[in-house]
Design an enzyme around this catalytic site. Structure first.
Site, PDB file in Angstrom:
ATOM      1  CB  ALA A  74      -1.046   0.064   1.008  1.00  0.00           C
ATOM      2  CB  VAL A  75       1.208   4.117  -1.848  1.00  0.00           C
ATOM      3  CG1 VAL A  75       1.491   5.407  -2.146  1.00  0.00           C
ATOM      4  CG2 VAL A  75       2.015   3.067  -2.749  1.00  0.00           C
ATOM      5  CD  GLU A 107      -5.402 -14.785  -2.211  1.00  0.00           C
ATOM      6  OE1 GLU A 107      -4.975 -13.988  -1.048  1.00  0.00           O
ATOM      7  OE2 GLU A 107      -5.445 -16.046  -2.299  1.00  0.00           O
ATOM      8  CG  ASN A 112      -7.344  -2.326  -5.449  1.00  0.00           C
ATOM      9  OD1 ASN A 112      -7.066  -1.390  -6.070  1.00  0.00           O
ATOM     10  ND2 ASN A 112      -6.923  -2.674  -4.364  1.00  0.00           N
ATOM     11  CE1 TYR A 119       0.483  -6.056  -7.144  1.00  0.00           C
ATOM     12  CE2 TYR A 119      -1.840  -6.033  -7.086  1.00  0.00           C
ATOM     13  CZ  TYR A 119      -0.467  -6.021  -6.272  1.00  0.00           C
ATOM     14  OH  TYR A 119      -0.424  -5.722  -4.938  1.00  0.00           O
TER      15      TYR A 119
HETATM   16  C1  LIG Z   1      -2.455   0.339  -5.800  1.00  0.00           C
HETATM   17  C2  LIG Z   1      -1.336   1.311  -5.295  1.00  0.00           C
HETATM   18  C3  LIG Z   1      -0.392   0.603  -4.422  1.00  0.00           C
HETATM   19  C4  LIG Z   1      -1.141   2.104  -6.330  1.00  0.00           C
HETATM   20  O1  LIG Z   1       0.218   2.884  -5.790  1.00  0.00           O
HETATM   21  P1  LIG Z   1       0.774   4.165  -6.716  1.00  0.00           P
HETATM   22  O2  LIG Z   1       1.895   4.682  -5.878  1.00  0.00           O
HETATM   23  O3  LIG Z   1      -0.394   5.250  -6.644  1.00  0.00           O
HETATM   24  O4  LIG Z   1       0.851   3.629  -8.046  1.00  0.00           O
HETATM   25  P2  LIG Z   1       2.170   4.095  -9.014  1.00  0.00           P
HETATM   26  O5  LIG Z   1       2.027   5.582  -8.860  1.00  0.00           O
HETATM   27  O6  LIG Z   1       3.276   3.559  -8.842  1.00  0.00           O
HETATM   28  O7  LIG Z   1       1.519   3.599 -10.531  1.00  0.00           O
HETATM   29  C5  LIG Z   1       1.918   2.501 -11.121  1.00  0.00           C
HETATM   30  C6  LIG Z   1       0.751   1.981 -11.783  1.00  0.00           C
HETATM   31  O8  LIG Z   1      -0.196   1.518 -11.085  1.00  0.00           O
HETATM   32  C7  LIG Z   1      -1.483   1.838 -11.953  1.00  0.00           C
HETATM   33  N1  LIG Z   1      -2.394   2.729 -11.215  1.00  0.00           N
HETATM   34  C8  LIG Z   1      -2.121   3.549 -10.098  1.00  0.00           C
HETATM   35  N2  LIG Z   1      -2.986   4.164  -9.630  1.00  0.00           N
HETATM   36  C9  LIG Z   1      -3.940   3.892 -10.495  1.00  0.00           C
HETATM   37  C10 LIG Z   1      -5.553   4.330 -10.882  1.00  0.00           C
HETATM   38  N3  LIG Z   1      -6.077   5.262  -9.763  1.00  0.00           N
HETATM   39  N4  LIG Z   1      -6.096   3.897 -11.603  1.00  0.00           N
HETATM   40  C11 LIG Z   1      -5.467   3.149 -12.572  1.00  0.00           C
HETATM   41  N5  LIG Z   1      -4.299   2.736 -12.587  1.00  0.00           N
HETATM   42  C12 LIG Z   1      -3.732   3.072 -11.745  1.00  0.00           C
HETATM   43  C13 LIG Z   1      -1.071   2.344 -13.305  1.00  0.00           C
HETATM   44  O9  LIG Z   1      -0.695   1.165 -13.993  1.00  0.00           O
HETATM   45  C14 LIG Z   1       0.201   2.964 -12.983  1.00  0.00           C
HETATM   46  O10 LIG Z   1       1.269   3.030 -13.984  1.00  0.00           O
HETATM   47  P3  LIG Z   1       1.213   4.401 -14.954  1.00  0.00           P
HETATM   48  O11 LIG Z   1       1.442   5.524 -14.081  1.00  0.00           O
HETATM   49  O12 LIG Z   1       2.354   4.254 -15.785  1.00  0.00           O
HETATM   50  O13 LIG Z   1      -0.252   4.490 -15.676  1.00  0.00           O
HETATM   51  C15 LIG Z   1      -2.380   2.539  -4.258  1.00  0.00           C
HETATM   52  O14 LIG Z   1      -3.365   2.741  -5.030  1.00  0.00           O
HETATM   53  C16 LIG Z   1      -2.902   1.901  -2.959  1.00  0.00           C
HETATM   54  O15 LIG Z   1      -2.054   1.772  -1.867  1.00  0.00           O
HETATM   55  N6  LIG Z   1      -4.174   1.606  -2.930  1.00  0.00           N
HETATM   56  C17 LIG Z   1      -4.895   1.021  -1.804  1.00  0.00           C
HETATM   57  C18 LIG Z   1      -4.092  -0.305  -1.297  1.00  0.00           C
HETATM   58  C19 LIG Z   1      -4.301  -1.382  -2.235  1.00  0.00           C
HETATM   59  O16 LIG Z   1      -5.434  -1.273  -3.042  1.00  0.00           O
HETATM   60  N7  LIG Z   1      -3.352  -2.089  -2.397  1.00  0.00           N
HETATM   61  C20 LIG Z   1      -3.184  -3.299  -3.285  1.00  0.00           C
HETATM   62  C21 LIG Z   1      -3.749  -4.652  -2.599  1.00  0.00           C
HETATM   63  S1  LIG Z   1      -3.777  -5.873  -3.707  1.00  0.00           S
END
Ligand SMILES: CC(C)(COP(=O)(O)OP(=O)(O)OC[C@H]1O[C@@H](n2cnc3c(N)ncnc32)[C@H](O)[C@@H]1OP(=O)(O)O)[C@@H](O)C(=O)NCCC(=O)NCCS
Length: 151
Positions: A74-75, A107, A112, A119
């Site tokens: 998570a971020v 999973e 999401n 992924y």
């Molecule tokens: C999923 C999560 C970890 C992504 O973190 P992030 O730092 O925003 O992601 P990044 O900036 O590194 O983005 C990497 C890629 O993720 C995808 N992505 C990230 N946010 C996205 C969004 N809101 N919608 C669609 N794609 C998205 C894109 O493919 C992106 O690549 P791109 O920038 O070239 O388009 C973050 O949204 C999060 O913590 N979510 C809540 C916790 C969670 O769901 N964890 C995963 C559990 S399985």
């Protein structure tokens, strides 16, 4: 490439902070004792990303007998969309590969979209579905898999 985050292993002292971040990131968050248990368990990879002195992201993975699993990633909301999720995932995969992992499973909630896109872009593919796997709200989990080349 220079990034504004530093990675370090998670410690027991981080468990309460991580549980607080979980509540901001998930509708069905891990409690602090889940992090504490993971920190004590064998074969686990737990690390955090810090911006300055603040934890802004974290990764929990496990490597057993050549098989890896991503249990948590998570971020924090205010740091999203800047590449940290991708860096956490890449660093986690590197560590799993170094631990001898040849394939990784995880999973993810079917709804999401952000995580699924992250992924998918890294090469994970759907290999299964667990019906009504999650609570709060009840929802299916998609099972994703990625093959890793040897370290
Ligand atoms: C999923 C999560 C970890 C992504 O973190 P992030 O730092 O925003 O992601 P990044 O900036 O590194 O983005 C990497 C890629 O993720 C995808 N992505 C990230 N946010 C996205 C969004 N809101 N919608 C669609 N794609 C998205 C894109 O493919 C992106 O690549 P791109 O920038 O070239 O388009 C973050 O949204 C999060 O913590 N979510 C809540 C916790 C969670 O769901 N964890 C995963 C559990 S399985």
């Amino acid at each position: 490439m220079d990034v504004p985050w530093q990675f370090r292993p998670a410690t027991r002292a981080d468990a309460a902070v991580l549980a607080g971040l979980e509540r901001r990131c998930f509708s069905d968050p891990w409690p602090a004792n889940a992090f504490t248990s993971a920190l004590h368990a064998p074969h686990m990879q737990l690390f955090v990303a810090e911006a300055g002195l603040e934890i802004v992201g974290y990764f929990v993975g496990r490597a057993v007998a050549g098989e890896g699993e991503i249990l948590n990633l998570a971020v924090v909301p205010e740091q999203r969309g800047q590449g940290l999720g991708r860096w956490l995932l890449e660093e986690g995969l590197t560590r799993l590969r170094q631990a001898g992992v040849g394939e990784v499973f995880l999973e993810v909630r079917a709804s999401n979209a952000a995580a699924r896109a992250l992924y998918r872009a890294r090469g994970f593919r759907e290999v299964g579905r667990r019906r009504e796997y999650y609570r709060h709200p009840v929802e299916d989990a998609l099972v994703l898999r990625l093959g890793l080349a040897p370290a």
